[in-house]
Design an enzyme around this catalytic site. Structure first.
Site, PDB file in Angstrom:
ATOM      1  NE  ARG A  44      -1.893  -1.657   3.571  1.00  0.00           N
ATOM      2  CZ  ARG A  44      -2.308  -1.897   4.799  1.00  0.00           C
ATOM      3  NH1 ARG A  44      -3.573  -1.680   5.129  1.00  0.00           N
ATOM      4  NH2 ARG A  44      -1.479  -2.359   5.718  1.00  0.00           N
ATOM      5  CG  ASP A  97       8.345 -23.351  11.408  1.00  0.00           C
ATOM      6  OD1 ASP A  97       9.153 -22.457  11.738  1.00  0.00           O
ATOM      7  OD2 ASP A  97       7.947 -24.225  12.203  1.00  0.00           O
ATOM      8  CG  HIS A  98      12.012 -18.588  10.565  1.00  0.00           C
ATOM      9  ND1 HIS A  98      10.884 -18.085  11.151  1.00  0.00           N
ATOM     10  CD2 HIS A  98      12.997 -18.496  11.482  1.00  0.00           C
ATOM     11  CE1 HIS A  98      11.171 -17.691  12.380  1.00  0.00           C
ATOM     12  NE2 HIS A  98      12.441 -17.921  12.607  1.00  0.00           N
ATOM     13  CG  HIS A 100       8.746 -21.431  15.444  1.00  0.00           C
ATOM     14  ND1 HIS A 100       8.645 -21.444  14.069  1.00  0.00           N
ATOM     15  CD2 HIS A 100       8.721 -20.117  15.800  1.00  0.00           C
ATOM     16  CE1 HIS A 100       8.567 -20.197  13.622  1.00  0.00           C
ATOM     17  NE2 HIS A 100       8.605 -19.388  14.640  1.00  0.00           N
ATOM     18  CE  LYS A 149       8.760 -12.138  22.181  1.00  0.00           C
ATOM     19  NZ  LYS A 149       9.917 -12.268  21.280  1.00  0.00           N
TER      20      LYS A 149
END
Length: 518
Positions: free
Chosen positions: A56, A192-193, A255, A356
């Protein structure tokens, strides 16, 4: 850069146009363009190739190329070739449009036809959705409505979908239904990297190509398995997404369960995509779903408080992060204890954790073997400790490799044992090639190899396993958030979950890893 001999062995992907929806976003700039650069440097991109950015933002082709030069090139590592980068940028084109505007897709079809003529691409299109998930279904339907999903006259059309694949079981089913209404499953590549990491892929070769490994990869020899994905970073600028997702939705069904399925799968009949994914689906179906009572003892959630990271940096609590509600109930840490009801793994717990603001960036699989008999060595172990169990670790990041912990005699006149480690590092054996984790996946999409991608049934099975946990957590909000300090290894309840089984989490810091809590 690869040496000449290795480059000559590479097979270039077939000619195509890669359409990137959300082409001005972070994913495109940080991951996709660097991955395409590394593929180009390795001579794996097709000679007749074009990139069409669709977004966009108000760019044209020239200003979009300037954006990539300014904001994507800085994410390249290792040896840099200006020639390779310039060649890649020269392949870039841009189309401004709204993701839900049918007229923009008619213009997209015209633009693709022009690129086929200009770049000699034979109508092969790879559509990559690097957008928020709210647009996935709309983009797929608009592509089909514009006639761009049809495969005919020998050309192919493929759609790459980034995670998250839904927010829960119902939304995952709805997304799959929308996608499969307009594309065939063979055209869908749910990416899925993590599955692009060398060590994850190497787990298959490691198990099935080594006669000393597979025979002891079962309940007779393995005590338990730990899968860890730890991040030192906080929520950063993703609060709007993270507040609605949390650690469980963000990491487990995508993951960690993908890694578990590779570690626990049975040997496939062949290494075809469907055979491998069939075996992975069987593993996920064999995981015992938690009852509401088991959720209370086999699933732990946490949220980080203020704390000091290992480098001495003091960081704020999750609730103090920009865009996070001051009374947020969103978890930033999750740990699970799962059992696989199969002949190979009966009685072997699989412990999963992710979070995290943990002490470092570590992604690894640890397989702990059962104790050898201690009778002969009970007086021979240093510091009067029990003989250590053998531990195998598959390091996925940051330093990819495999290590095996064994017990050895300490030099000297008396019989004393001490644990030692045999270590294999990819960098030491094969040299370091900078990678994003996306190179293999993008290349496989172009080649039409879906082995490392999620099938619709695998997505839904994973969400089915999460449903009981989400239901209980929704009904019983946490009362102790925040419950771990930044820089620590999660809440005390996670350690207690393993202690009830007589086990400990493996602890890592930037300075090294320990077998158990010290």
């Amino acid at each position: 850069m690869l040496d000449t001999d290795m480059q000559n062995e590479m097979i270039q992907a077939p000619s195509c146009v890669m359409v990137i929806f959300g082409a001005a976003g972070d994913l495109a700039k940080r991951k996709l363009f660097p991955a395409l650069y590394y593929l180009s440097a390795a001579n794996q991109l097709p000679e007749n190739f074009a990139i069409l950015g669709f977004s966009r933002e108000d760019f044209d082709t020239d200003s979009y190329r300037e954006l990539m030069n300014r904001e994507s090139r800085i994410h390249l590592d290792g040896d840099y070739s200006q020639q390779v980068w310039d060649r890649l940028v020269a392949c870039c084109h841009y189309l401004q449009g709204d993701f839900r505007d049918p007229g923009a897709y008619q213009e997209l079809a015209r633009k693709l036809g022009g690129l086929d003529e200009q770049c000699n691409t034979p109508g092969n299109y790879l559509f990559y959705m690097a957008t928020p998930p709210a647009f996935f279904g709309d983009i797929a339907e608009q592509i089909a409505a514009a006639g761009l999903a049809r495969e005919q006259n020998g050309h192919w059309r493929r759609l790459v979908i980034e995670k998250p694949f839904g927010h829960d079981l119902q939304s995952a089913r709805e997304l799959n239904h929308r996608l499969l209404d307009v594309f065939d499953e063979s055209q869908l590549y749910r990416i899925d990297h993590y599955l692009g990491k060398e060590t994850v892929q190497n787990a298959l070769a490691f198990r099935f190509a080594n006669g000393v490994i597979e025979p002891i990869w079962n309940r007779r020899y393995v005590d338990h398995v730990q899968i860890t994905v730890a991040e030192p970073l906080g929520v950063e600028n993703r609060a709007s997404y993270y507040e609605t997702a949390g650690a469980l939705r963000d990491m487990i069904p995508n993951h960690l369960l993908a890694v578990l399925a590779i570690i626990a799968m049975e040997p496939p009949i062949s290494f075809s995509a469907d055979e491998i994914r069939d075996e992975q689906a069987k593993v996920l179906r064999a995981i015992q779903p938690m009852t509401p009572e088991e959720v209370l003892t086999h699933a732990v959630r946490g949220q980080y408080d203020t704390g000091v990271m290992p480098d001495g940096t003091r960081v704020p609590a999750y609730r103090q992060e920009l865009g996070v509600a001051p009374d947020s109930q969103t978890e930033t840490f999750v740990a699970l204890s799962l059992m696989i009801d199969s002949w190979r793994w009966a009685g072997v717990p699989f412990y999963l954790r992710t979070g995290k603001r943990l002490p470092g960036r570590f992604t690894e699989v640890m397989i702990q073997y059962k104790h050898a008999p201690n009778a002969a060595f009970k007086r021979s172990v240093l510091k009067e400790k029990q003989v250590e169990p053998n531990i195998m670790v598959l390091r996925i990041q940051p330093s990819e490799g495999i290590s095996l912990g064994i017990n050895a005699k300490v030099p000297g006149q008396t019989l004393k044992l001490s644990p030692v480690e045999m270590d294999f590092s990819y960098d030491d054996y094969f040299g370091h090639e900078p990678r994003t984790g996306y190179e293999t996946l993008i290349y496989d999409c172009m080649q039409g190899d879906p082995t490392l991608f999620k099938r619709a049934d695998i997505i839904e099975i994973a969400w089915q396993l999460m449903e009981p946990i989400l239901d209980v957590w929704r009904a019983l909000p946490p009362r102790d958030f925040p419950n771990y300090a930044a820089g620590e290894w999660g809440p005390a309840a996670a350690e207690e979950m393993l202690q009830r089984d007589g086990r400990h989490w493996r602890r890592c810091t930037p300075g090294g890893c320990a077998r158990k809590d010290s």
